[in-house]
Write a protein that holds these residues in place. Structure first.
Motif, PDB file in Angstrom:
ATOM      1  N   GLY A 160     158.950  -2.099  -7.878  1.00  0.00           N
ATOM      2  CA  GLY A 160     158.124  -0.978  -7.422  1.00  0.00           C
ATOM      3  C   GLY A 160     158.232  -0.756  -5.926  1.00  0.00           C
ATOM      4  O   GLY A 160     158.700   0.287  -5.470  1.00  0.00           O
ATOM      5  N   THR A 161     157.828  -1.751  -5.154  1.00  0.00           N
ATOM      6  CA  THR A 161     157.856  -1.626  -3.707  1.00  0.00           C
ATOM      7  C   THR A 161     159.288  -1.679  -3.173  1.00  0.00           C
ATOM      8  O   THR A 161     159.665  -0.865  -2.331  1.00  0.00           O
ATOM      9  N   GLY A 162     160.086  -2.600  -3.698  1.00  0.00           N
ATOM     10  CA  GLY A 162     161.444  -2.775  -3.201  1.00  0.00           C
ATOM     11  C   GLY A 162     162.422  -1.733  -3.695  1.00  0.00           C
ATOM     12  O   GLY A 162     162.792  -0.806  -2.973  1.00  0.00           O
ATOM     13  N   VAL A 163     162.851  -1.871  -4.941  1.00  0.00           N
ATOM     14  CA  VAL A 163     163.901  -0.994  -5.482  1.00  0.00           C
ATOM     15  C   VAL A 163     163.478   0.477  -5.447  1.00  0.00           C
ATOM     16  O   VAL A 163     164.186   1.324  -4.897  1.00  0.00           O
ATOM     17  N   LEU A 164     162.328   0.789  -6.028  1.00  0.00           N
ATOM     18  CA  LEU A 164     161.919   2.194  -6.085  1.00  0.00           C
ATOM     19  C   LEU A 164     161.491   2.721  -4.724  1.00  0.00           C
ATOM     20  O   LEU A 164     161.658   3.910  -4.440  1.00  0.00           O
ATOM     21  N   GLY A 165     160.965   1.850  -3.877  1.00  0.00           N
ATOM     22  CA  GLY A 165     160.651   2.267  -2.507  1.00  0.00           C
ATOM     23  C   GLY A 165     161.901   2.640  -1.732  1.00  0.00           C
ATOM     24  O   GLY A 165     161.906   3.571  -0.927  1.00  0.00           O
ATOM     25  N   GLY A 166     162.990   1.916  -1.976  1.00  0.00           N
ATOM     26  CA  GLY A 166     164.259   2.253  -1.341  1.00  0.00           C
ATOM     27  C   GLY A 166     164.965   3.410  -2.015  1.00  0.00           C
ATOM     28  O   GLY A 166     165.702   4.163  -1.387  1.00  0.00           O
ATOM     29  N   PHE A 167     164.758   3.553  -3.316  1.00  0.00           N
ATOM     30  CA  PHE A 167     165.439   4.589  -4.089  1.00  0.00           C
ATOM     31  C   PHE A 167     164.854   5.965  -3.809  1.00  0.00           C
ATOM     32  O   PHE A 167     165.571   6.934  -3.575  1.00  0.00           O
TER      33      PHE A 167
END
Length: 156
Positions: free
Chosen positions: A78-85
């Motif tokens: 959520g915070t990592g992958v989707l935050g970067g995506f």
């Protein structure tokens, strides 16, 4: 104070963010910049809508299942992958650039598609997340039962 567990969490978020940012970049290469799509930022819209749906599902599953494993999944994905995506800054830049260039129709349609589409995709993600979190009903996977209530294994 940064504890070892916080440092681990930060590392997972950073790693997830790196993967998400790379994925967003690859999508933008595949779809093309706004110049290649008639001035409409299709790639940014696509990643933001997809991200909204996936985040809705992830947040719903994580909140219903709970626990440390789901807390970590939410941090990484959520915070990592989707935050970067996903990208709010590029959305704002695309809107400002189109507005300054006098492309009012693109500004209005892009803003509406992002806002309305994001709500719809998040709603769909939450609905999907509820189904995932609920899982199959126990009777659906129990298989045929014998008179004693246990699966004999011969009926399949």
């Amino acid at each position: 104070m940064v504890t070892p567990s916080r440092l681990t969490d930060l590392s997972w978020v950073a790693l997830g963010g790196a993967f998400g940012s790379l994925a967003r970049y690859l999508v933008s290469l595949w779809i093309g910049a706004p110049d290649a799509t008639g001035g409409f930022p299709v790639a940014t819209l696509a990643v933001n809508l997809l991200g909204a749906g996936v985040l809705g599902a992830l947040a719903e599953v994580a909140s219903r299942r709970g626990g440390a494993r789901w807390r970590r999944a939410r941090l990484i994905f959520g915070t990592g992958v989707l935050g970067g995506f996903t990208t709010y800054s590029l959305l704002a830049d695309d809107l400002a650039t189109a507005l300054l260039d006098g492309h009012t129709a693109i500004v209005l349609s892009y803003a509406a598609a992002t806002l309305c589409g994001g709500v719809i995709m998040t709603w769909l993600g939450i609905v999907m997340g509820r189904r995932i979190a609920a899982g199959p009903s126990p009777s659906a996977n129990a298989g045929p039962q014998t008179a004693t209530g246990s699966y004999s294994g011969d009926e399949r």
